[in-house]
Design a protein around this motif. Structure first.
Motif, PDB file in Angstrom:
ATOM      1  N   GLY A 176       0.804  -1.216   0.000  1.00  0.00           N
ATOM      2  CA  GLY A 176       0.000   0.000   0.000  1.00  0.00           C
ATOM      3  C   GLY A 176       0.833   1.261   0.000  1.00  0.00           C
ATOM      4  O   GLY A 176       0.288   2.368  -0.087  1.00  0.00           O
ATOM      5  N   LEU A 177       2.160   1.132   0.108  1.00  0.00           N
ATOM      6  CA  LEU A 177       3.040   2.294   0.091  1.00  0.00           C
ATOM      7  C   LEU A 177       3.155   2.809  -1.341  1.00  0.00           C
ATOM      8  O   LEU A 177       3.373   2.044  -2.267  1.00  0.00           O
ATOM      9  CB  LEU A 177       4.414   1.926   0.650  1.00  0.00           C
ATOM     10  CG  LEU A 177       4.408   1.391   2.091  1.00  0.00           C
ATOM     11  CD1 LEU A 177       5.801   0.946   2.502  1.00  0.00           C
ATOM     12  CD2 LEU A 177       3.892   2.457   3.050  1.00  0.00           C
ATOM     13  N   LYS A 178       3.060   4.119  -1.514  1.00  0.00           N
ATOM     14  CA  LYS A 178       2.955   4.691  -2.847  1.00  0.00           C
ATOM     15  C   LYS A 178       4.249   5.301  -3.372  1.00  0.00           C
ATOM     16  O   LYS A 178       4.410   5.447  -4.582  1.00  0.00           O
ATOM     17  CB  LYS A 178       1.858   5.767  -2.863  1.00  0.00           C
ATOM     18  CG  LYS A 178       0.480   5.264  -2.456  1.00  0.00           C
ATOM     19  CD  LYS A 178      -0.031   4.183  -3.396  1.00  0.00           C
ATOM     20  CE  LYS A 178      -1.452   3.759  -3.034  1.00  0.00           C
ATOM     21  NZ  LYS A 178      -1.960   2.688  -3.912  1.00  0.00           N
ATOM     22  N   THR A 179       5.177   5.694  -2.500  1.00  0.00           N
ATOM     23  CA  THR A 179       6.371   6.401  -2.956  1.00  0.00           C
ATOM     24  C   THR A 179       7.611   5.547  -2.803  1.00  0.00           C
ATOM     25  O   THR A 179       7.664   4.636  -1.959  1.00  0.00           O
ATOM     26  CB  THR A 179       6.570   7.697  -2.157  1.00  0.00           C
ATOM     27  OG1 THR A 179       6.875   7.380  -0.779  1.00  0.00           O
ATOM     28  CG2 THR A 179       5.321   8.563  -2.218  1.00  0.00           C
ATOM     29  N   ALA A 180       8.619   5.849  -3.615  1.00  0.00           N
ATOM     30  CA  ALA A 180       9.891   5.135  -3.516  1.00  0.00           C
ATOM     31  C   ALA A 180      10.512   5.330  -2.141  1.00  0.00           C
ATOM     32  O   ALA A 180      11.115   4.409  -1.579  1.00  0.00           O
ATOM     33  CB  ALA A 180      10.839   5.618  -4.612  1.00  0.00           C
ATOM     34  N   GLU A 181      10.386   6.525  -1.586  1.00  0.00           N
ATOM     35  CA  GLU A 181      10.945   6.792  -0.253  1.00  0.00           C
ATOM     36  C   GLU A 181      10.316   5.889   0.796  1.00  0.00           C
ATOM     37  O   GLU A 181      11.017   5.272   1.616  1.00  0.00           O
ATOM     38  CB  GLU A 181      10.737   8.256   0.119  1.00  0.00           C
ATOM     39  CG  GLU A 181      11.265   8.611   1.504  1.00  0.00           C
ATOM     40  CD  GLU A 181      11.101  10.088   1.845  1.00  0.00           C
ATOM     41  OE1 GLU A 181      11.445  10.471   2.982  1.00  0.00           O
ATOM     42  OE2 GLU A 181      10.632  10.860   0.967  1.00  0.00           O
ATOM     43  N   ALA A 182       8.989   5.787   0.793  1.00  0.00           N
ATOM     44  CA  ALA A 182       8.305   4.954   1.775  1.00  0.00           C
ATOM     45  C   ALA A 182       8.671   3.481   1.612  1.00  0.00           C
ATOM     46  O   ALA A 182       8.882   2.761   2.599  1.00  0.00           O
ATOM     47  CB  ALA A 182       6.798   5.141   1.651  1.00  0.00           C
ATOM     48  N   VAL A 183       8.779   3.023   0.367  1.00  0.00           N
ATOM     49  CA  VAL A 183       9.109   1.618   0.116  1.00  0.00           C
ATOM     50  C   VAL A 183      10.526   1.304   0.588  1.00  0.00           C
ATOM     51  O   VAL A 183      10.771   0.285   1.238  1.00  0.00           O
ATOM     52  CB  VAL A 183       8.950   1.288  -1.380  1.00  0.00           C
ATOM     53  CG1 VAL A 183       9.489  -0.105  -1.689  1.00  0.00           C
ATOM     54  CG2 VAL A 183       7.485   1.374  -1.788  1.00  0.00           C
ATOM     55  N   ALA A 184      11.487   2.180   0.280  1.00  0.00           N
ATOM     56  CA  ALA A 184      12.875   1.943   0.680  1.00  0.00           C
ATOM     57  C   ALA A 184      13.015   1.946   2.201  1.00  0.00           C
ATOM     58  O   ALA A 184      13.706   1.088   2.784  1.00  0.00           O
ATOM     59  CB  ALA A 184      13.785   2.998   0.056  1.00  0.00           C
ATOM     60  N   LYS A 185      12.388   2.909   2.858  1.00  0.00           N
ATOM     61  CA  LYS A 185      12.479   2.979   4.320  1.00  0.00           C
ATOM     62  C   LYS A 185      11.814   1.766   4.977  1.00  0.00           C
ATOM     63  O   LYS A 185      12.258   1.291   6.024  1.00  0.00           O
ATOM     64  CB  LYS A 185      11.840   4.272   4.819  1.00  0.00           C
ATOM     65  CG  LYS A 185      12.656   5.521   4.497  1.00  0.00           C
ATOM     66  CD  LYS A 185      11.970   6.787   5.014  1.00  0.00           C
ATOM     67  CE  LYS A 185      12.851   8.012   4.780  1.00  0.00           C
ATOM     68  NZ  LYS A 185      12.197   9.272   5.250  1.00  0.00           N
ATOM     69  N   ASN A 186      10.768   1.274   4.370  1.00  0.00           N
ATOM     70  CA  ASN A 186      10.086   0.099   4.909  1.00  0.00           C
ATOM     71  C   ASN A 186      10.895  -1.183   4.702  1.00  0.00           C
ATOM     72  O   ASN A 186      10.790  -2.129   5.482  1.00  0.00           O
ATOM     73  CB  ASN A 186       8.714  -0.042   4.242  1.00  0.00           C
ATOM     74  CG  ASN A 186       7.907  -1.199   4.787  1.00  0.00           C
ATOM     75  OD1 ASN A 186       7.495  -1.190   5.935  1.00  0.00           O
ATOM     76  ND2 ASN A 186       7.666  -2.203   3.961  1.00  0.00           N
ATOM     77  N   ASP A 187      11.728  -1.210   3.651  1.00  0.00           N
ATOM     78  CA  ASP A 187      12.447  -2.437   3.296  1.00  0.00           C
ATOM     79  C   ASP A 187      13.804  -2.576   3.978  1.00  0.00           C
ATOM     80  O   ASP A 187      14.295  -3.698   4.148  1.00  0.00           O
ATOM     81  CB  ASP A 187      12.657  -2.480   1.781  1.00  0.00           C
ATOM     82  CG  ASP A 187      13.347  -3.745   1.325  1.00  0.00           C
ATOM     83  OD1 ASP A 187      12.703  -4.816   1.329  1.00  0.00           O
ATOM     84  OD2 ASP A 187      14.546  -3.674   0.969  1.00  0.00           O
ATOM     85  N   ILE A 188      14.436  -1.478   4.389  1.00  0.00           N
ATOM     86  CA  ILE A 188      15.832  -1.533   4.814  1.00  0.00           C
ATOM     87  C   ILE A 188      16.064  -2.486   5.984  1.00  0.00           C
ATOM     88  O   ILE A 188      17.069  -3.194   6.028  1.00  0.00           O
ATOM     89  CB  ILE A 188      16.364  -0.115   5.139  1.00  0.00           C
ATOM     90  CG1 ILE A 188      17.864  -0.154   5.426  1.00  0.00           C
ATOM     91  CG2 ILE A 188      15.573   0.507   6.266  1.00  0.00           C
ATOM     92  CD1 ILE A 188      18.722  -0.570   4.272  1.00  0.00           C
ATOM     93  N   GLY A 189      15.147  -2.542   6.941  1.00  0.00           N
ATOM     94  CA  GLY A 189      15.316  -3.459   8.068  1.00  0.00           C
ATOM     95  C   GLY A 189      15.318  -4.912   7.632  1.00  0.00           C
ATOM     96  O   GLY A 189      16.159  -5.709   8.071  1.00  0.00           O
ATOM     97  N   ASP A 190      14.378  -5.267   6.736  1.00  0.00           N
ATOM     98  CA  ASP A 190      14.336  -6.632   6.227  1.00  0.00           C
ATOM     99  C   ASP A 190      15.586  -6.950   5.413  1.00  0.00           C
ATOM    100  O   ASP A 190      16.106  -8.068   5.466  1.00  0.00           O
ATOM    101  CB  ASP A 190      13.096  -6.833   5.360  1.00  0.00           C
ATOM    102  CG  ASP A 190      11.802  -6.823   6.166  1.00  0.00           C
ATOM    103  OD1 ASP A 190      11.869  -7.046   7.389  1.00  0.00           O
ATOM    104  OD2 ASP A 190      10.735  -6.579   5.574  1.00  0.00           O
ATOM    105  N   ALA A 191      16.059  -5.956   4.633  1.00  0.00           N
ATOM    106  CA  ALA A 191      17.262  -6.173   3.838  1.00  0.00           C
ATOM    107  C   ALA A 191      18.474  -6.432   4.717  1.00  0.00           C
ATOM    108  O   ALA A 191      19.290  -7.313   4.438  1.00  0.00           O
ATOM    109  CB  ALA A 191      17.515  -4.953   2.940  1.00  0.00           C
TER     110      ALA A 191
END
Length: 311
Positions: free
Chosen positions: A183-198
């Motif tokens: 449901g995240l719409k922006t690249a910024e939101a997606v990257a910030k949401n993914d970094i912990g999992d990465a």
């Protein structure tokens, strides 16, 4: 309330026993066996009925293989230019569009043909066919098979004994995948949401639970901001992580919109060991600048005037 079908693998309504990729607006040419390995491009068909579902996980890809009788049927159907679903009232075979005859009818909402090259055998190019991009493979790196996650992957040729568990660890690794439908719409939101999992996937626990570095003990953000990727505005977040064993490393989540299909977000994950044996951090930016559409060229979309952040 408007119901939409998120991008994902769904049963192919035209070929029993086969799953086809739905990009959020239309069927694509990518098919696979149920639950796993891709067959490759095939004929587009009519989209499924919209449903409301929870977001699927990060899209995985398996190696391009032929699987049993289903693959034989699919290949034969492609070669013949028709998928036979049964017989009409007049006894003639039906095509995916519901008509009869020996040629397939045009599918509703099928994407237009794209001028793109097939997966390259070039050892200097990593091809993510599903997301429509290529990445340059640096000197001393190679393509690898991700047998667990099925991600498009490259890593350093040189490996070493993992400091925290048995096995061999590369000094650097890069993967790409379609981002989960969160449901995240922006690249910024997606990257910030993914970094912990990465970070966890790279230096804490791998997909089978091994802790090659005895886990992450701490982290700090060392870089974040907008960056041009494939001619479009993307966003990166970079962490430095300390581990229970070994020198630790640097992890980066890079999110950017695809130029194909519904332009879903793509995630590129970078993991570079710290210390003298690890790749230089500037290589992350070099790889990012080299991301291009399959077939070459650059897309002049939003963000093309932005300069990549300095390393």
């Amino acid at each position: 309330m408007t119901m939409t079908t998120p991008p994902g693998w769904y049963p192919d309504p035209g070929v029993p026993g086969v799953e086809r990729w739905w990009d959020g607006t239309a069927w694509t040419a990518h098919t696979r066996a149920p639950g796993g390995q891709a067959f490759g491009p095939a004929q587009p068909v009519t989209p499924p009925q919209p449903v409301t579902v929870a977001g699927p996980p990060v899209r995985r890809r398996g190696p391009l293989v032929a699987i049993g009788a289903a693959a034989v049927v699919l290949v034969a159907a492609i070669a013949g230019g028709v998928v036979v679903l049964g017989k009409g009232d007049d006894g003639a075979p039906k095509t995916p569009g519901g008509s009869t005859g020996t040629t397939a009818a045009s599918a509703t909402n099928s994407p237009p043909p794209k001028a793109s090259s097939p997966p390259s055998a070039d050892p200097n190019t990593l091809v993510d066919q599903l997301d429509g991009i290529t990445l340059p493979i640096p000197d001393g790196w190679e393509k690898t098979d991700d047998m667990v996650g099925g991600l498009v992957t490259m890593q350093t040729k040189d490996t070493y004994n993992c400091p925290g568990a048995s096995g061999f660890c590369p000094h650097g690794r890069v993967t790409t995948a379609t981002a989960a439908s969160t449901g995240l719409k922006t690249a910024e939101a997606v990257a910030k949401n993914d970094i912990g999992d990465a970070a966890n996937a790279a230096y804490d626990r791998d997909p089978v639970g091994s802790r090659h570095y005895n886990g992450i003990t701490s982290h700090r953000e060392v870089k974040s901001g907008q960056v041009v990727v494939n001619g479009r505005t993307g966003y990166l977040v970079r962490w430095e992580v300390k581990t229970g064993a070994g020198p630790g490393g640097y992890v980066q989540s890079l999110a950017f919109p695809s130029t194909v299909g519904s332009e879903a977000m793509v995630i590129a994950r970078f993991a570079f060991d710290a210390g003298s044996a690890g790749p230089p951090l500037s290589l992350m930016d070099t790889i990012t600048r080299g991301i291009a559409p399959i077939g070459g060229g650059q897309n002049g979309g939003v963000g093309s005037s932005l300069a990549p952040p300095s390393g």
